[in-house]
Write a protein that holds these residues in place. Sequence first.
Motif, PDB file in Angstrom:
ATOM      1  N   SER A  62       0.840  -1.186   0.000  1.00 62.28           N
ATOM      2  CA  SER A  62       0.000   0.000   0.000  1.00 62.28           C
ATOM      3  C   SER A  62       0.875   1.235   0.000  1.00 62.28           C
ATOM      4  N   LEU A  63       0.407   2.295  -0.606  1.00 58.89           N
ATOM      5  CA  LEU A  63       1.115   3.571  -0.523  1.00 58.89           C
ATOM      6  C   LEU A  63       0.461   4.390   0.580  1.00 58.89           C
ATOM      7  N   VAL A  64       1.256   4.762   1.578  1.00 59.95           N
ATOM      8  CA  VAL A  64       0.736   5.427   2.772  1.00 59.95           C
ATOM      9  C   VAL A  64       1.523   6.702   2.995  1.00 59.95           C
ATOM     10  N   LYS A  65       0.852   7.753   3.448  1.00 61.64           N
ATOM     11  CA  LYS A  65       1.549   8.996   3.772  1.00 61.64           C
ATOM     12  C   LYS A  65       2.423   8.760   4.991  1.00 61.64           C
ATOM     13  N   ARG A  66       3.651   9.248   4.931  1.00 60.42           N
ATOM     14  CA  ARG A  66       4.594   9.030   6.021  1.00 60.42           C
ATOM     15  C   ARG A  66       4.059   9.566   7.345  1.00 60.42           C
ATOM     16  N   GLU A  67       3.311  10.661   7.283  1.00 61.65           N
ATOM     17  CA  GLU A  67       2.773  11.269   8.516  1.00 61.65           C
ATOM     18  C   GLU A  67       1.725  10.381   9.192  1.00 61.65           C
ATOM     19  N   ASP A  68       1.172   9.420   8.449  1.00 63.77           N
ATOM     20  CA  ASP A  68       0.171   8.513   9.018  1.00 63.77           C
ATOM     21  C   ASP A  68       0.791   7.255   9.621  1.00 63.77           C
ATOM     22  N   LEU A  69       2.114   7.138   9.561  1.00 62.22           N
ATOM     23  CA  LEU A  69       2.796   5.952  10.069  1.00 62.22           C
ATOM     24  C   LEU A  69       3.331   6.178  11.476  1.00 62.22           C
ATOM     25  N   ILE A  70       3.248   5.149  12.295  1.00 61.44           N
ATOM     26  CA  ILE A  70       3.843   5.175  13.629  1.00 61.44           C
ATOM     27  C   ILE A  70       5.048   4.232  13.589  1.00 61.44           C
ATOM     28  N   GLU A  71       6.257   4.772  13.717  1.00 64.93           N
ATOM     29  CA  GLU A  71       7.454   3.938  13.663  1.00 64.93           C
ATOM     30  C   GLU A  71       7.593   3.127  14.946  1.00 64.93           C
ATOM     31  N   VAL A  72       7.982   1.862  14.790  1.00 65.36           N
ATOM     32  CA  VAL A  72       8.110   0.941  15.921  1.00 65.36           C
ATOM     33  C   VAL A  72       9.558   0.451  15.971  1.00 65.36           C
ATOM     34  N   GLN A  73      10.164   0.460  17.149  1.00 68.57           N
ATOM     35  CA  GLN A  73      11.539  -0.047  17.309  1.00 68.57           C
ATOM     36  C   GLN A  73      11.488  -1.563  17.466  1.00 68.57           C
ATOM     37  N   TRP A  74      11.331  -2.237  16.339  1.00 75.20           N
ATOM     38  CA  TRP A  74      11.172  -3.686  16.322  1.00 75.20           C
ATOM     39  C   TRP A  74      11.848  -4.193  15.068  1.00 75.20           C
ATOM     40  N   SER A  75      12.703  -5.200  15.172  1.00 74.14           N
ATOM     41  CA  SER A  75      13.454  -5.656  14.001  1.00 74.14           C
ATOM     42  C   SER A  75      12.513  -6.229  12.938  1.00 74.14           C
ATOM     43  N   PHE A  76      12.939  -6.108  11.691  1.00 79.30           N
ATOM     44  CA  PHE A  76      12.152  -6.602  10.562  1.00 79.30           C
ATOM     45  C   PHE A  76      11.872  -8.095  10.707  1.00 79.30           C
ATOM     46  N   GLU A  77      12.901  -8.876  11.103  1.00 78.27           N
ATOM     47  CA  GLU A  77      12.764 -10.339  11.201  1.00 78.27           C
ATOM     48  C   GLU A  77      11.731 -10.728  12.256  1.00 78.27           C
ATOM     49  N   GLU A  78      11.793 -10.091  13.440  1.00 78.34           N
ATOM     50  CA  GLU A  78      10.855 -10.426  14.518  1.00 78.34           C
ATOM     51  C   GLU A  78       9.430 -10.020  14.149  1.00 78.34           C
ATOM     52  N   ALA A  79       9.294  -8.828  13.568  1.00 74.33           N
ATOM     53  CA  ALA A  79       7.966  -8.357  13.176  1.00 74.33           C
ATOM     54  C   ALA A  79       7.389  -9.221  12.059  1.00 74.33           C
TER      55      ALA A  79
END
Length: 196
Positions: free
Chosen positions: A161-178
């Motif tokens: 999906s294409l999402v506006k960056r301002e609508d994203l909540i960044e999470v400190q979680w590794s790509f592999e675990e997520a």
Amino acid sequence: MKKTLTRGLMNLLPMVLSIWLFWSLFISLDGLGRLLLESLGVKPIFIGAGFTLVAVIIFIAGLLFSVSPIVWLYSWVERQLMKFPLFKSVYGSIRDIAALMNNDNKPKNQQTVLIKQANGSYIVGFIMGDNTPAPLTDALPDGDWVPVLFQLSYQMAGVTSLVKREDLIEVQWSFEEAMRFNLTAGISSSKDIAHN
């Protein structure tokens, strides 16, 4: 009794299937290598000689692909073969899967994010890159749009999906675990694997 059997199955099954998968791969590659050796008139001198030969060939191929003329020649052959629609579809899919397994090709800025849904819930996604193709950005309203992958549970497929960056909540979680969390619908996590 049933609970004990289930516990045993749930703990043994992943290990047995993983060992079986790697053993099957080893046997297949060893068989291919033995076939190459026998076609050259060389008798395999130890178990795994075929596998060793295949590993050496792959390593040499990796070295050769760091030489510009070889890369150019391979690219030329690839372009010629891509003119055939069926080959293009099959080869393109296999190449994309191989590229996913290559850590060197993964974007360094892969980020796990949360996106709020209309009903107030959140969905886990992954920013796969900073660049959105020009035809898409031209068609979208103004804004900083980024491609976000929403992985589907229990399969390798996902929805981009294409999402506006301002609508994203960044999470400190590794790509592999997520990714493991998404693929198993939250049943598995790195903590589970560490405790088991």
